[in-house]
Scaffold this active site. Structure first.
Site, short mmCIF file in Angstrom:
data_model
loop_
_atom_site.label_atom_id
_atom_site.label_comp_id
_atom_site.label_asym_id
_atom_site.label_seq_id
_atom_site.Cartn_x
_atom_site.Cartn_y
_atom_site.Cartn_z
N GLU A 162 7.92 -0.61 -5.73
CA GLU A 162 6.72 -0.19 -6.46
C GLU A 162 6.85 -0.34 -7.97
OE1 GLU A 162 5.92 3.77 -5.12
OE2 GLU A 162 5.66 3.17 -3.03
N ASN A 204 9.46 -4.40 -2.53
CA ASN A 204 8.57 -3.64 -1.67
C ASN A 204 7.48 -2.96 -2.52
OD1 ASN A 204 8.10 -2.58 1.09
ND2 ASN A 204 8.52 -0.58 0.15
N HIS A 241 -0.27 0.65 3.71
CA HIS A 241 -0.88 1.96 3.88
C HIS A 241 -2.38 1.79 3.74
CE1 HIS A 241 2.89 4.14 3.77
NE2 HIS A 241 3.22 3.62 2.61
N GLU A 270 5.60 -0.18 5.86
CA GLU A 270 5.31 1.27 5.91
C GLU A 270 3.92 1.52 6.49
OE1 GLU A 270 6.07 3.28 2.21
OE2 GLU A 270 7.70 1.93 1.67
N ASP A 272 0.56 2.57 8.13
CA ASP A 272 -0.23 3.65 8.72
C ASP A 272 -1.68 3.42 8.35
OD1 ASP A 272 -0.04 4.46 6.02
OD2 ASP A 272 1.39 6.03 6.48
#
Length: 470
Positions: A162, A204, A241, A270, A272
């Protein structure tokens, strides 16, 4: 006679049709039965993985572990390998929780990703108080020490997490690490490569799924620049996400294929989705399997109750561990691309040369320009060995890089300066008669040469101590 002959031919034809129908039915049944029934197995049909985030604090929950072990073939520690967890005090490291997850994963035949080495968030207070050169050196030391503990044990590392601003620009995020200099990301990757050249090194980030987004283009340009200049980066992780205003973009596959065209692997790291939207889950899975270098998908938690967004029910299993509609949609996509026929996977234990074919769990030989003069050439054979006690004199001279990963007593005679000696975990290393235990020994603190050589002996039981000579 004529009638009987005609009847016989008719019976033969009918028998042939029955046999043909039976054969077709058998083939259909065989193909259907070959379809995988779990996410990990279905992903493996096309050489990919399907993973989940694992929390060490939940390994005592049998329902949690049973479900995770059944469905997934890759794990990512949720918080246990982040900076505050692994180095709570400066230069004092804790790997207990991370090791616990690794041991659980290994015992169930699963691989593990390392997450994460350099990040503006979840820094311990001592790191937050540092600036400039002191912070840069602390980052380098953290990467070296944490990676050294896990050398040879992980499938990949999220080296930097990030680092780009989520503000509609292509700019870097303003953070204490960014304030140390714009080259800090490059330094992090080069440091990681020097510790373990064979492991996948990844960048990432979140909100980089939309190809049209400025943030996506900023990260893309960084990766493009790194590849052009030989900075060792192997993969890009898309957190995926999808929540609120962030949902599956129609150009997600374009994003993945564009990054892959730069010569890096891509992964969904990651995942979701708000209310586990079935269409979005199927879509993101399809985008991945349509790109050859998309090596796998990781959902960020096992059940809805394990999610950091539990109130939005974003995962593939509800709080009781029941499969949701989104689970079936993902499994169907994975099975469709796998065709019900398992693909061959890598069986060799050495690091293969990187290709455009995703390789589950395998490490790869990096072809980009390393930090130092030459790419390390690893060998598991030391110059000389003895069975315990002090090392016997050796006659060979090592001038190429080498690494020994094993236990026992071994000797090297080295003319060049070791870049470092890693002898953590209570193993003894002697350099020209000086003993070292549980430390890194760099060129600045080595004893004087004897007749132009360093005589180094290693006597220990830890399988990942190594000496690298450049």
């Amino acid at each position: 006679m004529f009638r009987n002959t005609k009847k016989s031919v008719l019976f033969v034809r009918l028998g042939s049709m029955v046999l043909l129908i039976a054969m077709v039915a058998s083939l259909i049944s065989s193909k259907a039965s070959a379809a995988a029934t779990t996410l990990g197995a279905a992903a493996a049909l096309s050489g990919r993985y399907f993973g989940t985030a694992i929390s060490n604090g939940k390994l005592g929950d049998s329902a949690y572990t049973t479900l995770a072990a059944r469905e997934f073939n890759m794990v990512t520690p949720e918080n246990e390998l982040k900076i505050d967890a692994t180095e709570p005090q400066q230069n004092v490291f804790s790997f207990t929780a991370g090791d616990s997850i690794l041991n659980w994963a290994t015992s169930h035949g699963m691989k593990m990703r390392g997450h994460t080495l350099a990040w503006h968030s979840q820094q311990p207070s001592w790191m937050q108080s540092l600036t400039g050169t002191a912070l840069r050196n602390a980052m380098i030391n953290h990467i070296q020490k944490v990676m050294a503990h896990y050398v040879g044990k992980l499938a990949a590392w999220d080296v930097v997490n990030e680092a780009y601003a989520d503000d509609g620009t292509q700019n870097r995020r303003q953070s204490n690490l960014q304030a140390t200099g714009n080259d800090w990301i490059e330094v992090a990757f080069r440091t990681a490569d020097a510790v373990e050249p064979g492991v996948r090194l990844c960048y990432n980030d979140y909100n980089i799924e939309n190809w049209s987004a400025a943030k996506t283009q900023g990260v893309y340009n960084m990766v493009k620049d790194f590849k052009a200049r030989g900075v060792p980066i192997d993969c890009v992780g898309f957190q995926t996400h999808f929540t609120g205003g962030s949902s599956l973009p129609s150009n997600f596959q374009t994003t993945l294929s564009s990054f892959a065209a730069l010569g890096v692997d891509v992964a969904l790291t990651e995942v979701d989705v708000t209310q586990a939207n079935t269409t979005q889950y199927a879509g993101l899975t399809q985008a991945c399997v349509n790109v050859a270098r998309c090596i796998g998908i990781t959902v960020w938690g096992v059940r809805d109750s394990d999610s950091w967004r539990s109130g939005e029910a974003p995962l593939l299993f509800d709080g009781s561990g029941n499969k949701k509609a989104a689970y079936t949609s993902v499994l169907n996509v994975l099975n469709s691309v796998g065709g019900g026929t398992p693909q061959p996977t890598a069986t060799n234990t050495t690091a293969p040369t990187r290709t455009n074919t995703p390789i589950v769990g395998a490490t790869a030989t990096r072809t980009s320009t390393p930090v130092i003069d030459a790419t390390p050439v690893r060998t598991n054979t030391p110059v000389a060995t003895t069975s315990g006690g002090a090392c016997s004199p050796v006659t060979s001279t090592v001038t190429a890089p080498f690494t020994f990963d094993g236990a026992g007593t071994f000797c090297w005679q080295i003319a060049t300066v070791p870049s470092y000696v890693n002898n953590w975990n209570n193993n003894a290393v002697s350099i020209n008669g000086t003993n070292y235990t549980n430390i890194y020994v760099g060129s600045s603190s080595l004893p004087a040469k004897i007749n132009g050589f360093y005589y180094i002996s290693y006597n220990g039981s830890f399988a990942w101590s190594h000496i690298e000579v450049r």
